[in-house]
Motif scaffolding. Structure first.
Motif, short mmCIF file in Angstrom:
data_model
loop_
_atom_site.label_atom_id
_atom_site.label_comp_id
_atom_site.label_asym_id
_atom_site.label_seq_id
_atom_site.Cartn_x
_atom_site.Cartn_y
_atom_site.Cartn_z
N SER A 12 81.54 55.06 12.90
CA SER A 12 82.11 53.73 12.75
C SER A 12 82.99 53.64 11.52
CB SER A 12 80.99 52.68 12.67
OG SER A 12 80.22 52.68 13.84
N THR A 13 82.54 54.29 10.42
CA THR A 13 83.34 54.27 9.19
C THR A 13 84.66 55.00 9.38
OG1 THR A 13 81.33 54.21 7.85
CG2 THR A 13 83.35 54.90 6.75
N VAL A 14 84.59 56.16 10.05
CA VAL A 14 85.81 56.91 10.31
C VAL A 14 86.76 56.10 11.19
CG1 VAL A 14 86.77 58.94 11.46
CG2 VAL A 14 84.75 59.17 10.02
N ALA A 15 86.22 55.45 12.23
CA ALA A 15 87.04 54.63 13.12
C ALA A 15 87.68 53.49 12.36
CB ALA A 15 86.19 54.09 14.27
N ALA A 16 86.89 52.85 11.46
CA ALA A 16 87.44 51.75 10.68
C ALA A 16 88.56 52.23 9.78
CB ALA A 16 86.33 51.10 9.87
N GLN A 17 88.36 53.40 9.16
CA GLN A 17 89.40 53.94 8.30
C GLN A 17 90.65 54.28 9.10
OE1 GLN A 17 89.44 54.15 4.96
NE2 GLN A 17 87.46 53.10 4.97
N ASP A 18 90.48 54.85 10.30
CA ASP A 18 91.62 55.17 11.15
C ASP A 18 92.36 53.90 11.55
OD1 ASP A 18 91.05 57.84 11.01
OD2 ASP A 18 89.98 57.92 12.93
N ALA A 19 91.62 52.84 11.85
CA ALA A 19 92.24 51.60 12.27
C ALA A 19 93.06 50.97 11.15
CB ALA A 19 91.17 50.61 12.74
N LYS A 20 92.64 51.16 9.90
CA LYS A 20 93.35 50.56 8.77
C LYS A 20 94.79 51.04 8.68
CE LYS A 20 89.45 49.41 5.76
NZ LYS A 20 88.78 49.64 4.46
N LYS A 21 95.06 52.23 9.19
CA LYS A 21 96.42 52.74 9.14
C LYS A 21 97.38 51.87 9.95
CE LYS A 21 94.75 57.55 8.91
NZ LYS A 21 94.77 58.86 9.61
N PHE A 22 96.83 51.18 10.95
CA PHE A 22 97.67 50.39 11.84
C PHE A 22 97.84 48.94 11.36
CE2 PHE A 22 95.95 53.75 14.52
CZ PHE A 22 97.04 54.14 15.28
N LEU A 23 97.07 48.54 10.36
CA LEU A 23 97.09 47.14 9.96
C LEU A 23 98.39 46.77 9.27
CD1 LEU A 23 93.44 46.72 8.59
CD2 LEU A 23 94.29 46.42 10.92
N GLY A 24 98.75 45.50 9.37
CA GLY A 24 99.96 45.02 8.74
C GLY A 24 100.98 44.54 9.76
N ARG A 25 102.17 44.28 9.26
CA ARG A 25 103.26 43.80 10.10
C ARG A 25 104.19 44.95 10.43
NH1 ARG A 25 104.65 38.36 6.51
NH2 ARG A 25 102.87 37.11 7.22
N TRP A 26 104.64 44.97 11.69
CA TRP A 26 105.48 46.07 12.16
C TRP A 26 106.69 45.51 12.90
CZ3 TRP A 26 104.25 51.10 10.99
CH2 TRP A 26 102.96 51.32 10.51
N ASP A 73 93.21 59.66 18.39
CA ASP A 73 94.08 59.26 17.29
C ASP A 73 95.01 58.13 17.68
OD1 ASP A 73 95.58 60.68 19.07
OD2 ASP A 73 96.81 61.68 17.54
N LYS A 74 94.73 57.45 18.80
CA LYS A 74 95.60 56.38 19.28
C LYS A 74 94.92 55.03 19.18
CE LYS A 74 98.13 59.24 22.62
NZ LYS A 74 98.50 59.40 24.05
N LEU A 75 95.73 54.02 18.97
CA LEU A 75 95.25 52.65 19.04
C LEU A 75 95.79 52.04 20.33
CD1 LEU A 75 93.81 50.24 17.63
CD2 LEU A 75 96.05 49.58 16.73
N ILE A 76 94.90 51.51 21.14
CA ILE A 76 95.27 50.92 22.42
C ILE A 76 95.19 49.40 22.27
CG2 ILE A 76 94.91 50.91 24.91
CD1 ILE A 76 95.39 53.69 23.69
N LEU A 77 96.32 48.73 22.46
CA LEU A 77 96.38 47.27 22.38
C LEU A 77 96.57 46.69 23.77
CD1 LEU A 77 98.81 46.70 19.36
CD2 LEU A 77 96.31 46.83 19.31
N ASP A 78 95.77 45.69 24.08
CA ASP A 78 95.97 44.91 25.31
C ASP A 78 96.85 43.74 24.92
OD1 ASP A 78 95.86 43.42 27.59
OD2 ASP A 78 93.69 43.20 27.64
N VAL A 79 98.13 43.78 25.31
CA VAL A 79 99.09 42.80 24.79
C VAL A 79 99.54 41.75 25.80
CG1 VAL A 79 99.96 44.39 23.04
CG2 VAL A 79 101.08 44.29 25.27
N GLY A 80 99.13 41.85 27.07
CA GLY A 80 99.60 40.84 28.01
C GLY A 80 99.04 41.03 29.39
N GLU A 81 99.33 40.04 30.24
CA GLU A 81 98.80 40.04 31.60
C GLU A 81 99.71 40.73 32.60
OE1 GLU A 81 97.94 36.04 32.61
OE2 GLU A 81 96.31 35.83 31.15
N GLY A 82 100.92 41.08 32.18
CA GLY A 82 101.83 41.75 33.10
C GLY A 82 102.38 40.80 34.15
N ARG A 83 102.73 41.34 35.28
CA ARG A 83 103.32 40.54 36.36
C ARG A 83 102.21 39.84 37.15
NH1 ARG A 83 105.86 45.49 36.22
NH2 ARG A 83 104.53 46.29 37.88
N PRO A 84 102.20 38.48 37.15
CA PRO A 84 101.12 37.77 37.84
C PRO A 84 101.01 38.14 39.32
CG PRO A 84 102.41 36.27 36.46
CD PRO A 84 103.14 37.59 36.48
#
Length: 318
Positions: A12-26, A73-84
């Motif tokens: 969990s600690t390793v995962a949290a540290q890995d996730a921190k790399k993605f934090l912020g505005r992009w 090593d990937k972050l998977i984001l669920d960003v939308g519902e797609g085509r209804p």
């Protein structure tokens, strides 16, 4: 038992540290297999070990992500519902671990691979207020479109200079979007500035003033359901003051100061937004290159015969 708990905690600690790399505005750029790249934006935060965030799509308002998890090593984001109309077309972003302030990835619609993604850390744009400004100068001469150019569907350009006004000569029915009509932008680009601009938007009309081509000051109405989509809003980020009237069908004045990513907006002398921070681009932005200067652009692809006049600019002096 202790070994299992310890291993889980380490994972969990390793995962949290890995996730921190993605934090912020992009600041994101989306490149489809065909067609031109287009901008988007996202912000990721961590709350109690959970990744949260919001995304600004190509058009419309920002929305919260629906979920996030790490896979290798990937972050998977669920960003939308797609085509209804198409089950299984949910939109996800698969992002690789960032390096040197950059990330890459792919957008997927269900299991189908889509456009390529590239992102850079959004700049802070933290600059002090200039001590001195230049004398205001016109960027529209009232006579012709010199210094301006149509963008989008330029074959359907309806912008004209008439009687000292910059007019979107678009007699469409209010409430119906004019698909394919052109927008218009300045050929000159600006970084920090003071803008004075007057607009007459009819009842039911819809336009927008884009600052640096990325941040929309809403002109007109989208029907009154969301204050952050109404006259004088910083589109989807900040609504106009509570109780503000649309005041459509008559001339109104905006005075806008933009320094870095902080903007102040007065409408007819009344404070609408007092040095508020622009988190990122709004829908309809020309690009996501926030560190760079950009043009002003005015929306003409919606509806209404909307007129602008007395457009002047001041810039910082050394």
């Amino acid at each position: 038992m202790f070994a299992v708990i310890l291993a889980t905690a380490i994972t969990s600690t390793v995962a949290a540290q890995d996730a921190k790399k993605f934090l912020g505005r992009w600041d994101m750029t989306v490149t489809p297999a065909t067609g031109k790249p287009y901008p988007q934006w996202m912000e990721l935060t961590e709350n109690g070990g959970k990744i949260e965030g919001r995304v600004q799509p190509r058009g419309g308002a920002w929305h919260a992500i629906m979920g996030a998890h790490l896979a290798s090593d990937k972050l998977i984001l669920d960003v939308g519902e797609g085509r209804p109309s198409t089950p299984g077309s949910e939109i996800s972003w698969e992002l690789t671990s960032p390096a040197a302030g950059k990330l890459s990835g792919i957008e997927k619609h269900g299991d189908e691979a889509g456009p390529m993604l590239a992102g850079v850390k959004a700049p802070s744009l933290d600059r002090p207020m200039p001590k001195k400004w230049s004398k205001p100068r016109p960027i529209f001469d009232g006579k012709d479109l010199n210094g301006w150019e149509p963008i989008g569907n330029v074959e359907n350009n309806r912008w004209v200079a008439r009687n000292g006004e910059l007019v979107n000569d678009n007699p469409e029915v209010p409430g119906q979007r004019t698909h394919g009509a052109a927008n218009i932008m300045t050929t000159e680009k600006f970084q920090d500035f003071k803008l004075h601009i007057e607009v007459n938007c009819p009842e039911g009309g819809n336009s927008g003033i884009y600052l640096r081509g990325r941040y929309e000051l809403q002109v007109g109405t989208e029907g009154g359901k969301l204050p952050s989509h109404e006259m004088g809003a910083i589109y989807s980020w900040y609504p106009p003051p509570e109780g503000s009237k649309p005041g459509l069908g008559k001339w109104t004045t905006f005075d806008v100061t933009l320094v870095g990513r902080h903007v102040t907006v007065l409408r007819d002398g009344k404070m609408y937004h007092n040095n508020v921070e622009l988190p990122g681009p709004t829908g309809g932005a020309l690009d996501s290159n926030e560190a760079e200067p950009g043009p002003f652009y005015l929306q003409g692809d919606h509806h209404g015969i909307i007129a602008y006049r007395n457009i002047t600019i001041s810039v910082p002096e050394k």
